[in-house]
Design an enzyme around this catalytic site. Sequence first.
Site, PDB file in Angstrom:
ATOM      1  N   LYS A 180       0.674  -1.216  -0.069  1.00 22.96           N
ATOM      2  CA  LYS A 180      -0.064   0.015  -0.019  1.00 22.96           C
ATOM      3  C   LYS A 180       0.890   1.323  -0.059  1.00 22.96           C
ATOM      4  CE  LYS A 180      -4.316  -1.922   1.900  1.00 22.96           C
ATOM      5  NZ  LYS A 180      -5.191  -1.648   0.775  1.00 22.96           N
ATOM      6  N   ASP A 233      -6.076 -14.570  11.044  1.00 19.31           N
ATOM      7  CA  ASP A 233      -6.381 -13.859   9.670  1.00 19.31           C
ATOM      8  C   ASP A 233      -6.081 -12.742   9.590  1.00 19.31           C
ATOM      9  OD1 ASP A 233      -7.837 -14.034   7.203  1.00 19.31           O
ATOM     10  OD2 ASP A 233      -9.413 -12.606   8.064  1.00 19.31           O
ATOM     11  N   HIS A 238      -0.800  -9.258   8.568  1.00 20.55           N
ATOM     12  CA  HIS A 238      -0.955  -7.765   8.045  1.00 20.55           C
ATOM     13  C   HIS A 238      -0.692  -6.930   9.374  1.00 20.55           C
ATOM     14  CE1 HIS A 238      -2.774  -9.349   4.813  1.00 20.55           C
ATOM     15  NE2 HIS A 238      -3.912  -9.870   5.305  1.00 20.55           N
ATOM     16  N   LYS A 337     -14.635  -7.970  12.413  1.00 22.77           N
ATOM     17  CA  LYS A 337     -15.561  -7.926  11.425  1.00 22.77           C
ATOM     18  C   LYS A 337     -16.919  -7.394  12.024  1.00 22.77           C
ATOM     19  CE  LYS A 337     -13.995 -11.614   8.645  1.00 22.77           C
ATOM     20  NZ  LYS A 337     -13.560 -10.568   7.431  1.00 22.77           N
TER      21      LYS A 337
END
Length: 488
Positions: A180, A233, A238, A337
């Site tokens: 990014k 996840d 990340h 989420k």
Amino acid sequence: MTASPQPVEPFDLVIFGGTGDLAVRKLLPALYHRYADGQIPDTSRVIGIAREMLDDDGYRAHARKALLENGGDKSKVDDFLKLLHYRSLDARKDEGWDAFAALMSEQPGHVRVFYLSTSPDLFVDICNRLGEHGLNQGKARVVLEKPIGRDLASANQINDDVGRVFDESQTYRIDHYLGKETVQNLLALRFGNVLFEPLWNAEHIDHVQITVAETLGVGQRVAYYDHAGALRDMVQNHILQLLCMVAMEPPSSLSPDAVRDEKLKVLRSLKPIDESNAAQLTVRGQYRAGAAEGQSVAGYLDELKDHKSHTESFVALKAEIANWRWAGVPFYLRTGKRLPERVSEIVVVFKPVPHSIFDASAGPLAQNRLVLRLQPDENIKLWVTIKHPGPGGLRLRHVSLDMSFAEAFGVQQPDAYERLILDVVRGNPTLFMRRDEVEAAWRWADPILAAWAESGEAPRPYTAGTWGPSAAVALIERDGRTWNEDSD
Ligand code: NAP
């Protein structure tokens, strides 16, 4: 004036899983954009592989629809489609590999990129077949998508299996967050200015927050997700990679190993979280029915259709880096989420000024903050205190200095995959995870997972559309701090 991007040398890029969600939604559009910008020579080939019976034209039609829906220019899309080929084969079966190897041999001089955009349980079969056909030789590279394992042992297994066919120097473990623009800019900001680096330490930085929030629920990925959870996840890969970019020492150069050596040191310096302190330093959550973007949505367990799962759809934790630069500076990490907003950001909060010379009538003195936004839009804002303009006494205002790149430079932001795929073609692994980084990240994450499993406790419920369980707010507020709430 912006310089035109340099073309790369001609390549063959093989996408195993070429009809899958990632390939169609991200990889093909990324390749199309680089092609449309003149960076991909016409003699390059993009070869999709999956079991579905399709021919080249069928695959091109599939890709055309996706690219046009994605805003592609009709005539450029049609030119790009000429690069596309398709071969149907089952990675687990013998048939089709000889014909595929014959297709590859048509361009012996090309860089060869094998992008494994399939479930990781196919990685070994695919690599073995590539090795048997000698396709791992010469300028061959393999790209591995996450997840690389679900713990240290399984990650080692994947890395060993792939490593028997491809050398570490040929292996590109992708983490698209590192591609990014904002993450690149973090390097430019830290090491291209004298302003920040002298302050970039425990003496001047109060704490750091990293948030990766999604509004979506688990949806179609529920089977995979329930086996993983938020820590595996998002955090192990990340978020830890972002933490490394914030916390690493200045590398001696931008050479791949100089950067990755520094990131590795950060990972190895993370203070352990285990059964002795997990209850104080981590909060797990699981969403219940609620609302997302104005619509009622089901809870996690209803989506899963299993009311026993203890998988976390939210995690917040307080990490610390045990070294001289960061001693005592908390890194608050959270992801989940069904949160109220889709936002990924790094917030570096500086210490308060040591002494205020202003009267109470000037208003409160806020702490300086550097906010690096990765999603939904990419930008960097530095929050500083200035005087409210005009007469009326010295009143203070906290304002943001905006470094929104796209507007400032009049360019469209490339998707992270555009940069990363071309880095693989160029043979530059700087922004890819080295094996020892993946291992160090699992070494830190495994004891947290073990502590949660040992406790046997269910994750705390939170209503869909809220910022997770209230304990996640308490995690930071009991230290006298708050999660960043400026969304402008
Ligand atoms: P997906 O939509 O399920 O696609 C899987 C692809 O693999 C399909 O093209 C499928 O086509 C092919 N495939 C399955 N079994 C095969 C076999 N035996 N031989 C050859 N091809 C086979 O998955 P995805 O979402 O694209 O994800 C791919 C990988 O990327 C996963 O590891 C995922 O965790 C990772 N990832 C995905 C995303 C994302 O946004 N989607 C983001 C980050 C990482 P056939 O069934 O026709 O064979």
